[in-house]
Design an enzyme around this catalytic site. Structure first.
Site, mmCIF file in Angstrom:
data_model
loop_
_atom_site.group_PDB
_atom_site.id
_atom_site.type_symbol
_atom_site.label_atom_id
_atom_site.label_comp_id
_atom_site.label_asym_id
_atom_site.label_seq_id
_atom_site.Cartn_x
_atom_site.Cartn_y
_atom_site.Cartn_z
ATOM 1 N N LYS A 110 20.773 32.069 1.101
ATOM 2 C CA LYS A 110 21.357 30.786 1.329
ATOM 3 C C LYS A 110 21.489 30.573 -0.060
ATOM 4 O O LYS A 110 22.643 29.687 -0.199
ATOM 5 C CB LYS A 110 20.534 29.921 2.136
ATOM 6 C CG LYS A 110 20.460 30.173 3.710
ATOM 7 C CD LYS A 110 19.815 28.882 4.368
ATOM 8 C CE LYS A 110 20.050 29.088 5.845
ATOM 9 N NZ LYS A 110 19.532 28.143 6.687
ATOM 10 N N LYS A 193 25.062 37.941 10.456
ATOM 11 C CA LYS A 193 24.415 37.271 11.679
ATOM 12 C C LYS A 193 25.535 36.100 12.020
ATOM 13 O O LYS A 193 26.252 35.662 11.323
ATOM 14 C CB LYS A 193 23.287 36.899 11.076
ATOM 15 C CG LYS A 193 22.547 35.939 12.030
ATOM 16 C CD LYS A 193 21.310 35.289 11.607
ATOM 17 C CE LYS A 193 21.740 33.989 10.604
ATOM 18 N NZ LYS A 193 20.501 32.953 10.296
ATOM 19 N N LYS A 196 26.106 29.031 12.684
ATOM 20 C CA LYS A 196 26.849 27.831 12.537
ATOM 21 C C LYS A 196 27.422 27.567 11.310
ATOM 22 O O LYS A 196 28.485 26.542 11.200
ATOM 23 C CB LYS A 196 26.084 26.521 13.138
ATOM 24 C CG LYS A 196 24.502 26.669 13.490
ATOM 25 C CD LYS A 196 23.843 25.343 13.899
ATOM 26 C CE LYS A 196 22.527 25.302 14.394
ATOM 27 N NZ LYS A 196 21.400 25.910 13.539
HETATM 28 P P1 TYM Z 1 18.263 27.711 13.365
HETATM 29 O O1 TYM Z 1 18.587 26.267 13.587
HETATM 30 O O2 TYM Z 1 18.897 28.310 12.430
HETATM 31 O O3 TYM Z 1 18.360 28.556 14.452
HETATM 32 C C1 TYM Z 1 17.708 28.189 15.825
HETATM 33 C C2 TYM Z 1 17.189 29.382 16.707
HETATM 34 O O4 TYM Z 1 18.447 29.946 16.976
HETATM 35 C C3 TYM Z 1 18.103 31.552 16.434
HETATM 36 N N1 TYM Z 1 19.294 32.065 15.973
HETATM 37 C C4 TYM Z 1 19.984 33.320 16.493
HETATM 38 N N2 TYM Z 1 19.301 34.091 17.343
HETATM 39 C C5 TYM Z 1 19.989 35.333 17.528
HETATM 40 N N3 TYM Z 1 21.244 35.516 17.069
HETATM 41 C C6 TYM Z 1 21.810 34.679 16.112
HETATM 42 N N4 TYM Z 1 23.019 35.020 15.511
HETATM 43 C C7 TYM Z 1 21.026 33.345 15.632
HETATM 44 N N5 TYM Z 1 21.389 32.535 14.605
HETATM 45 C C8 TYM Z 1 20.227 31.572 14.953
HETATM 46 C C9 TYM Z 1 17.149 31.327 15.587
HETATM 47 O O5 TYM Z 1 16.353 32.632 15.002
HETATM 48 C C10 TYM Z 1 16.277 30.369 15.844
HETATM 49 O O6 TYM Z 1 15.175 30.488 16.805
HETATM 50 N N6 TYM Z 1 13.975 27.792 10.547
HETATM 51 C C11 TYM Z 1 14.610 27.555 11.984
HETATM 52 C C12 TYM Z 1 14.039 26.276 12.840
HETATM 53 C C13 TYM Z 1 12.581 25.844 12.797
HETATM 54 C C14 TYM Z 1 11.774 26.634 13.569
HETATM 55 C C15 TYM Z 1 10.475 25.913 13.284
HETATM 56 C C16 TYM Z 1 11.771 27.655 14.400
HETATM 57 C C17 TYM Z 1 12.231 25.080 12.183
HETATM 58 N N7 TYM Z 1 10.714 24.828 12.177
HETATM 59 C C18 TYM Z 1 9.277 26.237 13.834
HETATM 60 C C19 TYM Z 1 10.542 28.058 15.066
HETATM 61 C C20 TYM Z 1 9.420 27.334 14.777
HETATM 62 C C21 TYM Z 1 16.021 27.610 12.033
HETATM 63 O O7 TYM Z 1 16.750 27.258 10.855
HETATM 64 O O8 TYM Z 1 16.607 27.817 13.122
#
Ligand code: TYM
Length: 333
Positions: A110, A193, A196
């Site tokens: 990032k 990957k 968004k």
């Molecule tokens: P975020 O908002 O990027 O994504 C949310 C969830 O979606 C999954 N994900 C994917 N899974 C499969 N293929 C993809 N291309 C893909 N893109 C996103 C992510 O793995 C995630 O599960 N840091 C985290 C949010 C968070 C969190 C937490 C998660 C904050 N605190 C505590 C678990 C526990 C994040 O940015 O997710």
């Protein structure tokens, strides 16, 4: 019963990757577990969010989760409404080591070449994520594959906290990385990957895309010239083919072998048509239900406020106790 915690950032429209890597599993897990799901607005501001639209983005993400099937069995809230997250994150900022965070691949990706110019929050992001989970003594964390390293760090932080303050207070957590779509890839580049925040809208399916847009994006998805293999081993070194088959498998509750039994040997033309129809069939009802929620923003806010009160009732005593272990002067309430 083991407690589940997971979160999603309100930093854009959720994608098919978010849906298959996380949301679909969250919905299913509500049956057997005590679940807490969080729209992580504190995490989102590690990159710039426009204040004029940010609250609506948070509501929009909550609406999608409700539309997808997160219901009253789970606690759903937005992170900034429960102060325990920020309080524990500060303690963890003082437990985690710079060297640990320097190894985080997501930060490197990032920040890119602009390391000096990204927010301090982006660097410390995994500490807040660890706090999210440990504030509830949650032990199971359903996420996509990209979060694996952050969860390992959350375990390292728990271990060091317990060691430094002399009590087995924070449990170890287990990632739940489930199904054939734990890492959905970009439709334009099978080595990246689906995200968004990718500048190309053609790289992803948004949960708000209409049927024509979805069909067009899938028809244009990058593939190779060979037909689909009959055997899953034939997907090795064919990342784009593997990705589309994985998406198909996840949406039908099948696996690679199951999909190839029906579609192996076919060219991508007919397979893409079948996949587009399937994606539309699964996503259209969620998009319609999301619009229904969004027509009543007060109902979303009520749901989040109720969730925040329940979440705080669990997290506040845990974080109070963590602060006592640190040695803060705490007054009787
Ligand atoms: P975020 O908002 O990027 O994504 C949310 C969830 O979606 C999954 N994900 C994917 N899974 C499969 N293929 C993809 N291309 C893909 N893109 C996103 C992510 O793995 C995630 O599960 N840091 C985290 C949010 C968070 C969190 C937490 C998660 C904050 N605190 C505590 C678990 C526990 C994040 O940015 O997710």
């Amino acid at each position: 019963m083991q407690r589940i915690f997971s979160g999603i950032q309100p930093s854009g429209v959720p994608t098919l990757g978010n849906y298959l890597g996380a949301i679909v599993n969250w919905v299913a897990l509500q049956d057997q577990h005590d679940c807490i799901f969080c729209v992580v607005d504190l995490h989102a501001i590690t990159a710039w969010q426009d204040p004029a639209t940010f609250a609506d983005a948070t509501r929009g993400m909550a609406a999608t989760l409700l539309a997808a099937g997160i219901d009253d069995r789970s606690i759903l809230f937005n992170q900034s409404a429960v102060h325990a997250h920020a309080r524990l994150a500060w303690v963890f900022n003082c437990v985690a080591r710079m060297g640990w965070l320097n190894r985080m691949t997501q930060f490197k990706d990032k920040a890119g070449k602009d390391r000096e110019n990204v927010s301090v929050g982006l660097f410390a992001y995994p500490n807040l994520m660890a706090a999210d989970i440990h504030a509830y003594h949650a032990t199971l964390v359903p996420v996509g594959d990209d979060q694996r390293q952050h969860l390992e760090l959350a375990n390292d932080i728990a271990q060091k906290f317990n060691h430094d303050f002399g009590r087995e207070f924070f449990p170890q957590i287990e990632p739940m990385i489930l199904g054939p779509a734990a890492r959905v890839m970009s439709l334009r580049d099978g080595s990246k990957k689906m995200s968004k925040s990718d500048p190309s809208d053609q790289s992803r399916i948004n949960l708000t895309d209409d049927a024509d847009t979805i069909a067009l994006k899938i028809r244009r998805a990058k593939t190779d010239p060979e037909p689909l293999p009959e055997d899953p081993r034939g997907l090795e070194n064919r990342p784009e083919a593997r990705n589309l088959v994985g998406i198909y498998a996840a949406l039908t509750g099948s696996d690679y072998a199951g999909v190839l039994r029906d579609h192996g040997g076919k060219g991508f033309g007919p397979f893409k048509e079948a996949l587009a129809a399937l994606v539309v069939e699964k996503l259209a009802p969620i998009a319609a239900e999301t619009r229904r929620w969004l027509a009543d923003p007060d109902a979303i806010d009520r749901r989040l406020a109720e969730g925040a009160a329940k979440a705080a009732a669990i997290a506040d005593p845990i974080v109070d106790e963590a602060e006592r272990l640190v040695g803060f002067l705490k007054f009787r309430r």
